[in-house]
Design an enzyme around this catalytic site. Sequence first.
Site, PDB file in Angstrom:
ATOM      1  N   ASP A   1       0.387  53.640  81.300  1.00 48.71           N
ATOM      2  CA  ASP A   1       0.576  52.941  82.564  1.00 48.71           C
ATOM      3  C   ASP A   1       1.292  51.630  82.254  1.00 48.71           C
ATOM      4  OD1 ASP A   1       0.368  51.386  84.838  1.00 48.71           O
ATOM      5  OD2 ASP A   1      -1.633  52.130  85.368  1.00 48.71           O
TER       6      ASP A   1
ATOM      7  N   HIS B   1      -7.178  50.087  84.176  1.00 44.43           N
ATOM      8  CA  HIS B   1      -7.199  49.785  85.608  1.00 44.43           C
ATOM      9  C   HIS B   1      -8.093  50.754  86.400  1.00 44.43           C
ATOM     10  CE1 HIS B   1      -5.267  49.534  89.698  1.00 44.43           C
ATOM     11  NE2 HIS B   1      -5.174  48.257  89.358  1.00 44.43           N
TER      12      HIS B   1
ATOM     13  N   GLU C   1      -3.099  51.399  79.397  1.00 47.24           N
ATOM     14  CA  GLU C   1      -2.089  50.488  79.924  1.00 47.24           C
ATOM     15  C   GLU C   1      -1.268  49.994  78.741  1.00 47.24           C
ATOM     16  OE1 GLU C   1      -3.515  47.390  82.633  1.00 47.24           O
ATOM     17  OE2 GLU C   1      -5.203  48.654  83.165  1.00 47.24           O
TER      18      GLU C   1
ATOM     19  N   HIS D   1       2.766  46.633  84.510  1.00 48.54           N
ATOM     20  CA  HIS D   1       3.114  45.210  84.413  1.00 48.54           C
ATOM     21  C   HIS D   1       4.300  44.939  83.496  1.00 48.54           C
ATOM     22  CE1 HIS D   1      -0.255  43.859  86.832  1.00 48.54           C
ATOM     23  NE2 HIS D   1      -0.882  44.897  86.318  1.00 48.54           N
TER      24      HIS D   1
ATOM     25  N   SER E   1      -3.611  44.398  82.708  1.00 47.46           N
ATOM     26  CA  SER E   1      -3.363  43.663  83.948  1.00 47.46           C
ATOM     27  C   SER E   1      -4.161  42.374  84.075  1.00 47.46           C
ATOM     28  CB  SER E   1      -3.648  44.562  85.147  1.00 47.46           C
ATOM     29  OG  SER E   1      -4.991  45.002  85.128  1.00 47.46           O
TER      30      SER E   1
ATOM     31  N   ASN F   1       2.400  39.388  91.619  1.00 47.08           N
ATOM     32  CA  ASN F   1       2.957  40.235  90.552  1.00 47.08           C
ATOM     33  C   ASN F   1       4.465  40.408  90.721  1.00 47.08           C
ATOM     34  OD1 ASN F   1       0.339  40.813  89.491  1.00 47.08           O
ATOM     35  ND2 ASN F   1       0.053  42.250  91.172  1.00 47.08           N
TER      36      ASN F   1
ATOM     37  N   LYS G   1       5.310  45.705  91.673  1.00 44.82           N
ATOM     38  CA  LYS G   1       5.146  44.473  90.901  1.00 44.82           C
ATOM     39  C   LYS G   1       6.509  43.851  90.585  1.00 44.82           C
ATOM     40  CE  LYS G   1       0.502  45.702  90.091  1.00 44.82           C
ATOM     41  NZ  LYS G   1      -0.471  46.564  89.426  1.00 44.82           N
TER      42      LYS G   1
HETATM   43  C1  LIG Z   1      -1.439  47.373  90.021  1.00 41.43           C
HETATM   44  C2  LIG Z   1      -1.753  48.466  89.080  1.00 41.43           C
HETATM   45  C3  LIG Z   1      -1.746  49.785  89.493  1.00 41.43           C
HETATM   46  C4  LIG Z   1      -1.597  50.154  90.945  1.00 41.43           C
HETATM   47  O1  LIG Z   1      -0.275  50.062  91.344  1.00 41.43           O
HETATM   48  P1  LIG Z   1       0.038  49.909  92.904  1.00 41.43           P
HETATM   49  O2  LIG Z   1       1.439  50.341  93.037  1.00 41.43           O
HETATM   50  O3  LIG Z   1      -0.208  48.476  93.233  1.00 41.43           O
HETATM   51  O4  LIG Z   1      -0.932  50.810  93.611  1.00 41.43           O
HETATM   52  C5  LIG Z   1      -1.926  50.772  88.563  1.00 41.43           C
HETATM   53  N1  LIG Z   1      -2.123  50.471  87.268  1.00 41.43           N
HETATM   54  C6  LIG Z   1      -2.149  49.206  86.832  1.00 41.43           C
HETATM   55  C7  LIG Z   1      -2.362  48.931  85.389  1.00 41.43           C
HETATM   56  C8  LIG Z   1      -1.981  48.153  87.719  1.00 41.43           C
HETATM   57  O5  LIG Z   1      -2.044  46.900  87.297  1.00 41.43           O
END
Ligand SMILES: *Cc1c(COP(=O)(O)O)cnc(C)c1O
Length: 369
Positions: free
Chosen positions: A202, A131, A173, A205, A177, A45, A231
């Site tokens: 969220d 997620h 999101e 990405h 993801s 990522n 990421k």
């Molecule tokens: C990867 C991810 C997370 C978690 O983030 P980290 O910093 O890796 O714990 C949360 N939400 C989504 C949508 C993700 O893809």
Amino acid sequence: MSSTIEEQLAALEASGRLRGRRQLESPQGVHVTLDGRAVVNFSSNDYLGLANHPALRAAAHEAIDRWGVGAGSSRLVVGNTAVHDELEAEVASWLRRPAARLFGSGFAANTGVIPALVGAGDEVFSDELNHASIIDGCRLSRARVRVFGHRDVAHLEELLREPHTGRRLVVTESLFSMDGDRGDLEAITRLAHAHDALVLVDDAHAVGAFGAEGVGFAGADVDLVVGTFGKALGGYGAFIAGRRDAIDLMWNRARSLVFSTGLPPVVCAAAIAAIRLCRSSEGDAMRARLLQRVSEMGSDSQIAPVIAGDDRVVMRWTARLLEAGYFAQGIRPPTVPAGTARLRVSLSAAHSADDIAGFKRALTEARTE
Ligand SMILES: *Cc1c(COP(=O)(O)O)cnc(C)c1O
């Protein structure tokens, strides 16, 4: 589900779902050594190639010399430094939000933020493909969880129209993801606000990877945005940004913040360097290169799923690609719904046009063998 630990492991093995891991023997990037083999990496990522960027390395070295390694306690006790405060100010200024608060990770952010905002007697509306950390945050909150169909705004509206008494939160999101598709944040926010609900997006990405200065996809109307430094920003840790009252509440209600050690200052310093890079013309150039690779791949975003369906088929694709010098991890349930096992191909600004062309050829061969 009363099987023993041994039985559970045996059942996972028999169904081809036992999880293992490979060992990365070089810094993260697109050209890596994995289990002793040089491969072009299509699974990280690290979308901009920042995880091993000289500017982040330099900032980290400097911070270690100044602060040492660990924060030593929760930020609410004696683990708060100028670097933590500076990173929060940097995030707020970058995303043009009144305030921001750090969390140990994106997973910790979602499991802390959601229960801080809603509780028993309230409702939380959640996209069905959200997620795992959002799902767990919803469960921990003890609010009534209303799951709406993936990106299904009409379904969300139907649920929001039902009578309610308590507080309401819609969580989604922005760029999903495992599918690389996008929710209609404008429509979701409009609907949520018309029905007494706050919106939490969220943007894990998208921050760093999209938008002017890499601000991501969550527009000004969105009440609260969660992002990760793990990421596109190449480091570790996470944040929530938005209304000052909600951000202040986190000190008092977000258990994963209150009862957890602060991020190491070195990690904060790397994140500050990453954001500054994102906001610079070098960041613009990286995002332009990433978009170029996305278009060469024929994808809609830097996350390009190639659906196999069957768990074993996808693992065979991964094995064949490895033999050809490419790494693309097969993703199986429960990370994705049963019957939708896939390669989650992820692209980076650090890939070359040749990397993409070679990967596409190898993928075609892997799928037709
Ligand atoms: C990867 C991810 C997370 C978690 O983030 P980290 O910093 O890796 O714990 C949360 N939400 C989504 C949508 C993700 O893809």
